[in-house]
Design an enzyme around this catalytic site. Structure first.
Site, mmCIF file in Angstrom:
data_model
loop_
_atom_site.group_PDB
_atom_site.id
_atom_site.type_symbol
_atom_site.label_atom_id
_atom_site.label_comp_id
_atom_site.label_asym_id
_atom_site.label_seq_id
_atom_site.Cartn_x
_atom_site.Cartn_y
_atom_site.Cartn_z
ATOM 1 N N LYS A 49 0.844 -1.202 0.000
ATOM 2 C CA LYS A 49 0.000 0.000 0.000
ATOM 3 C C LYS A 49 0.881 1.255 0.000
ATOM 4 O O LYS A 49 2.084 1.174 0.291
ATOM 5 C CB LYS A 49 -0.901 -0.014 1.238
ATOM 6 C CG LYS A 49 -0.139 -0.004 2.569
ATOM 7 C CD LYS A 49 -1.065 -0.290 3.724
ATOM 8 C CE LYS A 49 -0.323 -0.240 5.054
ATOM 9 N NZ LYS A 49 -1.176 -0.689 6.181
ATOM 10 N N TYR A 275 12.948 31.815 8.379
ATOM 11 C CA TYR A 275 11.687 32.422 8.821
ATOM 12 C C TYR A 275 11.651 32.554 10.338
ATOM 13 O O TYR A 275 11.946 31.593 11.056
ATOM 14 C CB TYR A 275 10.506 31.565 8.372
ATOM 15 C CG TYR A 275 10.210 31.634 6.900
ATOM 16 C CD1 TYR A 275 9.958 32.853 6.261
ATOM 17 C CD2 TYR A 275 10.171 30.473 6.138
ATOM 18 C CE1 TYR A 275 9.672 32.906 4.907
ATOM 19 C CE2 TYR A 275 9.882 30.515 4.777
ATOM 20 C CZ TYR A 275 9.637 31.737 4.174
ATOM 21 O OH TYR A 275 9.354 31.787 2.835
HETATM 22 C C1 PLP Z 1 -0.530 -1.758 6.757
HETATM 23 C C2 PLP Z 1 -1.136 -3.051 7.151
HETATM 24 C C3 PLP Z 1 -0.325 -4.174 7.346
HETATM 25 C C4 PLP Z 1 1.184 -4.113 7.312
HETATM 26 O O1 PLP Z 1 1.592 -3.730 8.607
HETATM 27 P P1 PLP Z 1 3.166 -3.559 8.930
HETATM 28 O O2 PLP Z 1 3.219 -3.341 10.393
HETATM 29 O O3 PLP Z 1 3.583 -2.368 8.139
HETATM 30 O O4 PLP Z 1 3.813 -4.800 8.480
HETATM 31 C C5 PLP Z 1 -0.932 -5.379 7.618
HETATM 32 N N1 PLP Z 1 -2.265 -5.480 7.713
HETATM 33 C C6 PLP Z 1 -3.096 -4.427 7.549
HETATM 34 C C7 PLP Z 1 -4.565 -4.616 7.660
HETATM 35 C C8 PLP Z 1 -2.560 -3.172 7.265
HETATM 36 O O5 PLP Z 1 -3.358 -2.124 7.107
#
Ligand code: PLP
Length: 381
Positions: A49, A275
């Protein structure tokens, strides 16, 4: 012209100079993936993702599958279709979609769908009945986060309806999935409870006549620290790119972020920088300007405490990080404009890591790696 198999560590833009670059080390991703494949009791899903945790979807998919992962996971159907578009044949699961998402297209491209409610299930069944594609479904259970997934008091109805749709030939329930809230705290009782809730959900599914072959609960942290949570499949995202949320295991970071020094100036003591003049020099010094800022992922709230590596020296950020640029303090020894500054890397040469940036910004490394801006050039090696 053929693309070179490997690219040089530094890159030149079309205008001739060095430019800010994010190097992605696929050998590190491969090594991390193989580690999880060795450790998991079942199969490994590569969670890709958010553009493969900011490392590039295509490269992550290709590397993870070549290193032993057998499943791919994304949040939205749009992301899952992007995975399919890379040409892979492995199962792809999408687990976060509104009820009116385009599940027909998902089924046509053999995307597995997580189903967190009866409304979602009804939408999938309708699309399957109408299109003739049998949907592959994972029942998504809330195992203790009160976030996504069906609550325990909804399970019996959800599973009975799912079994009816299975008998009617519209869906196959291939999986049951949960997620742990506190897996980054090994041994925390919430993890034991989460596993127990998950297994009771699997029991409810079996009582309804379902035979889900793929039960999955653990992500990176639980995979590393709680082997009994592995079940049939573990879902690994952060771990592939070198982040262990439990900080129990040393994994290999895959990113190196560099930027060229644009300008060097000598300033006297009592010079206000940037800034708001939030930093005023207490001595004469040399300042270097880097052409990267918070729009590129250098967190503005890290301005206090952050440093980068220039010519092997730790150079603190001086003043507040701007949108496109940042000033760092070189101290007594100036460098030539064009010198490469290392914003972060694996830490091998003394440069800061994504863990350091997360610490300075009061966040987790996940937010640093997924926050690198689009205008930063990617260099895959
Ligand atoms: C993002 C996600 C993962 C991966 O988790 P990590 O801790 O990054 O390995 C697994 N399951 C779900 C449902 C997620 O949203």
């Amino acid at each position: 012209m053929n693309a070179p198999a490997t690219r040089p560590r530094t890159s030149r833009s079309t205008t001739g100079g060095h430019e800010p670059t994010l190097e992605i080390d696929l050998a590190a991703v491969a090594a991390n993936t193989r580690r999880f494949v060795r450790q998991a009791r079942g199969e490994v899903m590569a969670v890709v993702k958010a553009d493969g945790f900011g490392h590039g979807l295509h490269a992550m998919v290709r590397t993870a599958l070549a290193s032993g992962a057998t499943w791919l996971g994304t949040t939205s159907i749009t992301e899952a279709l992007a995975v399919r578009a890379t040409g892979v044949d492995a199962p792809v699961l999408s687990w976060l979609n509104p009820v009116d998402a385009d599940v027909t297209t998902a089924c046509r491209h053999r995307v597995d769908l997580a189903v967190p409610s009866e409304n979602h299930l009804a939408a999938v069944v309708e699309a399957a009945a109408w299109s003739g594609y049998r949907a592959r479904v994972h029942l998504q259970l809330d195992t203790g986060m009160a976030r996504d997934g069906a609550a325990p008091d909804e399970w019996a109805d959800l599973m009975t309806t799912a079994r009816r749709a299975e008998i009617a030939g519209h869906i196959t329930v291939v999986g049951v999935m949960g997620h742990l809230a506190r897996a980054d705290e090994p041994g925390h009782p919430a993890n034991t409870t989460g596993l127990r809730v998950m297994l009771s959900g699997v029991g409810t599914a079996e009582q309804a006549g379902l035979r889900p072959s793929t039960r999955h609960l653990a992500a990176t942290a639980a995979t590393l620290t709680e082997p009994e949570t592995h079940l049939d499949l573990v879902r690994i995202g952060a771990g592939l790119v070198g982040i262990d949320p439990s900080e129990s295991t040393r994994l290999r970071s895959a990113l190196r972020f560099t930027a060229p020094v644009v300008q060097v100036r000598r300033v006297p003591a009592e010079t206000g920088i940037g800034y708001g003049h939030t930093h005023v020099t207490d001595r004469a010094t040399n300042l270097a300007l880097l052409p990267v800022g918070y729009a590129d992922g250098l967190r503005r709230d890290a301005s206090e405490g952050a440093w980068v590596l220039v010519a092997g020296r730790r150079c603190p950020v001086a003043g507040v990080i701007s949108m496109d640029q940042v000033v760092v303090d070189l101290g007594d020894d100036p460098v030539q404009p064009g010198t490469e500054a290392v914003v972060f890397g694996p830490g091998d040469d003394g440069e800061p890591t994504v863990y350091d940036w997360a610490h300075w910004a009061g966040t987790i490394p996940h937010e640093i790696v997924t926050g690198i801006g689009h205008r930063i050039r990617r260099s895959i090696r």
